[in-house]
Design a protein around this motif. Sequence first.
Motif, PDB file in Angstrom:
ATOM      1  N   GLN B   6       0.827  -1.225   0.000  1.00 47.37           N
ATOM      2  CA  GLN B   6       0.000   0.000   0.000  1.00 47.37           C
ATOM      3  C   GLN B   6       0.858   1.271   0.000  1.00 47.37           C
ATOM      4  O   GLN B   6       0.680   2.146   0.841  1.00 47.37           O
ATOM      5  CB  GLN B   6      -0.916   0.000   1.227  1.00 47.37           C
ATOM      6  N   VAL B   7       1.790   1.354  -0.940  1.00 52.09           N
ATOM      7  CA  VAL B   7       2.728   2.468  -0.937  1.00 52.09           C
ATOM      8  C   VAL B   7       2.139   3.704  -1.620  1.00 52.09           C
ATOM      9  O   VAL B   7       1.617   3.624  -2.734  1.00 52.09           O
ATOM     10  CB  VAL B   7       4.047   2.057  -1.619  1.00 52.09           C
ATOM     11  N   ALA B  19       0.156   5.787  -5.984  1.00 52.33           N
ATOM     12  CA  ALA B  19      -0.993   5.691  -5.093  1.00 52.33           C
ATOM     13  C   ALA B  19      -1.346   4.224  -4.875  1.00 52.33           C
ATOM     14  O   ALA B  19      -1.577   3.486  -5.835  1.00 52.33           O
ATOM     15  CB  ALA B  19      -2.183   6.448  -5.690  1.00 52.33           C
ATOM     16  N   SER B  20      -1.370   3.808  -3.627  1.00 46.70           N
ATOM     17  CA  SER B  20      -1.750   2.433  -3.258  1.00 46.70           C
ATOM     18  C   SER B  20      -1.081   1.371  -4.113  1.00 46.70           C
ATOM     19  O   SER B  20      -1.747   0.537  -4.708  1.00 46.70           O
ATOM     20  CB  SER B  20      -3.259   2.223  -3.379  1.00 46.70           C
ATOM     21  N   LEU B  47      12.266   3.833  -4.380  1.00 45.41           N
ATOM     22  CA  LEU B  47      11.655   3.353  -3.144  1.00 45.41           C
ATOM     23  C   LEU B  47      12.192   1.966  -2.792  1.00 45.41           C
ATOM     24  O   LEU B  47      12.207   1.563  -1.647  1.00 45.41           O
ATOM     25  CB  LEU B  47      10.131   3.298  -3.306  1.00 45.41           C
ATOM     26  N   MET B  48      12.632   1.224  -3.838  1.00 42.14           N
ATOM     27  CA  MET B  48      13.003  -0.173  -3.638  1.00 42.14           C
ATOM     28  C   MET B  48      14.194  -0.361  -2.721  1.00 42.14           C
ATOM     29  O   MET B  48      14.290  -1.368  -2.043  1.00 42.14           O
ATOM     30  CB  MET B  48      13.278  -0.851  -4.981  1.00 42.14           C
ATOM     31  N   GLN B  53      11.575   7.363   0.865  1.00 39.23           N
ATOM     32  CA  GLN B  53      10.720   6.709   1.855  1.00 39.23           C
ATOM     33  C   GLN B  53       9.264   6.886   1.446  1.00 39.23           C
ATOM     34  O   GLN B  53       8.885   7.972   1.039  1.00 39.23           O
ATOM     35  CB  GLN B  53      10.924   7.359   3.230  1.00 39.23           C
ATOM     36  N   PRO B  54       8.458   5.814   1.533  1.00 42.92           N
ATOM     37  CA  PRO B  54       7.031   5.994   1.216  1.00 42.92           C
ATOM     38  C   PRO B  54       6.387   6.983   2.182  1.00 42.92           C
ATOM     39  O   PRO B  54       6.786   7.044   3.345  1.00 42.92           O
ATOM     40  CB  PRO B  54       6.442   4.592   1.393  1.00 42.92           C
ATOM     41  N   ARG B  55       5.438   7.792   1.662  1.00 45.20           N
ATOM     42  CA  ARG B  55       4.718   8.712   2.547  1.00 45.20           C
ATOM     43  C   ARG B  55       3.739   7.934   3.399  1.00 45.20           C
ATOM     44  O   ARG B  55       3.463   8.277   4.533  1.00 45.20           O
ATOM     45  CB  ARG B  55       3.949   9.752   1.724  1.00 45.20           C
ATOM     46  N   GLU B  56       3.130   6.908   2.757  1.00 44.03           N
ATOM     47  CA  GLU B  56       2.285   5.983   3.505  1.00 44.03           C
ATOM     48  C   GLU B  56       2.622   4.590   3.019  1.00 44.03           C
ATOM     49  O   GLU B  56       3.103   4.428   1.902  1.00 44.03           O
ATOM     50  CB  GLU B  56       0.790   6.235   3.200  1.00 44.03           C
ATOM     51  N   GLY B  57       2.327   3.579   3.841  1.00 44.61           N
ATOM     52  CA  GLY B  57       2.611   2.204   3.459  1.00 44.61           C
ATOM     53  C   GLY B  57       4.048   1.848   3.760  1.00 44.61           C
ATOM     54  O   GLY B  57       4.766   2.604   4.416  1.00 44.61           O
ATOM     55  N   GLU B  58       4.478   0.696   3.241  1.00 44.63           N
ATOM     56  CA  GLU B  58       5.786   0.188   3.619  1.00 44.63           C
ATOM     57  C   GLU B  58       6.434  -0.571   2.466  1.00 44.63           C
ATOM     58  O   GLU B  58       5.746  -1.211   1.672  1.00 44.63           O
ATOM     59  CB  GLU B  58       5.630  -0.746   4.827  1.00 44.63           C
TER      60      GLU B  58
END
Lengths: 286, 266, 266
Positions: B6-7, B19-20, B47-48, B53-58
């Motif tokens: 859910q990044v 988004a997501s 991001l990998m 860093q993701p703003r949301e998610g992991e």
Amino acid sequence: MAYELKQVSVSLAGREVLRDISCTLQEGKWISIIGPTGAGKSTFAKVIKGLIPAYKGEYTLHRQPLPGDSKGRMKAVREIGYVFQYPEQQIFETTVYKELTFGPKMLGHSRGRIEEALEPVLRQVGLPAEILSASPLVLSGGQKRRVAIASVLITDPKLLILDEPTAGLDPLSRQALLQMLREWQQANHRTVLFISHQMEDVAEYSDEVMVFHEGQLLGHSDPGTLFMKNTEILRRAGLPLPEPVQLLRLVEELSGRTIEVDSCRERDIFDKVRLVWEARGLHHDE
Amino acid sequence: MLIFDQVHYYYRKGQPLLASVSFEIQEGEFVAIVGGNGSGKSTLARLMNGLLQPREGEVRLGHLSTRNTDDLIKIREQVGLVFQSPDDQFITTSVLDEVVFGLENLRVPREEMSVRVKQALRAVQMEDYAEAMPHKLSGGQKQRTAIASILAMRPRILVFDEATSMLDPQGRSQVLSVMHELHRQGMTIIHITHHMDEVLEAERVLLLNGGAIAFDGTPPELFRTGTLADHPLDQPFAVRLQHALGLNTGLKADWKEMIRTQWPTS
Amino acid sequence: MTNKIIMGQFTETDSVLHRLDPRTKLLSLLVIMLSFLLLKSFASYLAATVLVGMLLRMSGIRLGWFARGLKPLLLVLIFTFLYHVLLTGDTVIWSWSFIKLTEEGLTKGTINVWRIILLVLIASVLTATTKPLVLAQGLEKLLKPLSRAGFPTETYSLMIGIAIRFIPTIIQEMDRIILAQQARGYDIRSIPGFKRVFAYIPILVPLFATTIQRAEQLSYAIDARAFGTGKGRTSYRQLEFKRSDLVAALFTVIFVLMMLLIRIYG
């Protein structure tokens, strides 16, 4: 009206990068330049554009010999447009408006003429008029490239040199850009020098093709002759056949007969191959 | 192994770049990621391995998370990134120093360094260029050096962020053959590209559109479903040929092989 | 353009000077440059000139290469010379309206120009015989004691290394922009004299823009290879003092002593 080189050689830093080039570039043609990296393609284009100060041989512009001094060369510079590789990296003005008007100003076009030319050229490359006041720094990569190309088109060049204009673009942007340039060229009866590594694009768009290899001009002909009849030149330069032509050869091999096609465009070759394929299939059904 | 959960990512709020985004990549897979210019592909690559860093998610690698600063160094050791521009990832002034740079950061002992450097340079066939300076190399050679400098760090995953897009055909085929050879040896490969013929050679393809995953499946499925029609991507030659001949099955990256096997015989 | 600027460019020949430890070279250079402050008498200039001449010879690089490197400085040299010749001294040898040529001015001008040339030449000997990264490494080692006081020596030495690595790249970029302007009818080289200095300003704007983009890319490349973990780094290229370093150090000491003696008794 044409651009003519006679036995032109160029040495840069003690190395001969162009050797004994003689050719005529006819007006109103899309001429593609192919060859491996380091074959002298860009140097050739720079000679035509008048950017290379010292060369041996003769350069005739519309039947008039062009003096090798900087004043003479400026004449070539004025009527020829040059879009360099990754043109977006060479945008040097602070707004799109200034970038677009830089060239025509240098050529001494009147203010009125420049203002009038802005809107059509933006439309041509598909950019909105609001972009004029923007700083090039905030534009996307694709927009920057279109600005860079527009800044050359606005000078209304008689000959347009394109040095791998599609490098790094996604496939559809690439097709759109080439289509746009081809339309511009045909509608205005302009000459295009198109440097490319993409044999398929060359086969699709060219009227003529020039093959360079190690500073020499190996061949200069229409794409049909080069890609389908006299393929020895391509082999010597170490270049592949366009994929559609490779397909044609494979089908000839499998069917055991020669197939006559007068165009090396993908669609025409697909049509022919489908006929052969279907004929085979029908035969099989009976 | 590599999990996007859910990044979400954006530079400015309200203008999402991703988004997501959720997917998982398995050990040993060869995954192509495609999308038009500006679809968020490069952001995904960064991001990998925790460059962003993701703003949301992991984003997780096994049980490691890029959110955890202590894990970051391990993640960067295991997820190698090859960038698009051959010039802008050359940090040092020779091929050898370039390969050594990452090893020095990982505090690898000196004796082991020379073993790893040799192996890495051999893997990309650059062993004759150890002392060469970057501005004397071709684009393909620079990218192969970049690959070697990451291989030496012994990653489990190699991410190629449009690493072939600025190369001439020769350089491109050099890099691709290195990529496929590494995959044969068991390396997990993530190849971000917009050359559609390169996509056909992958085992799995993710299509990115406007910051979301629009397709996740095998390449033949992608081309069969017609998903591509809405994207700035064209069909590879093999697919166009397949359509032209009205064939429905047996799509292969090697279109010559495809024609040979399906040639109607009487 | 690209070939004209030699400051900071390494040449790939091999010589005694190439093989010296960078720390020896850095320290010797510093001491010798300081000793040039003592230049006064004719004998001291002769000694300094002989030293620089010897170093040029020992570098194994063609003299013409160094001479080319002085060319961009020509304007500075002429300016310095004229400044002294026209504005200092009383013993007039020749005059025309308000222009006066004095004997003291002439000597002073020549001497100052000569001193600049000596300093530039000796600095280019260092950069021509030492790889940028090795130079940075030498500097890092020399500054090591400072890191105990919290000074980030690793980062600074990487910074210096990158600065040197990017000189040729930035010059290439500048050439490209000049060419692009020339292609649209604007030839910076046709602008005469001092005006040309200002004409370079518009070139600097896009140059900064692309350099910033490069810097961003590069910072990702550096991070991606696990730099800056705070745990220190190992180093592949070992620095060790050899006999030749001892000889060079002794030689430097003797030279400086000689300069001192000339100054005191000369």
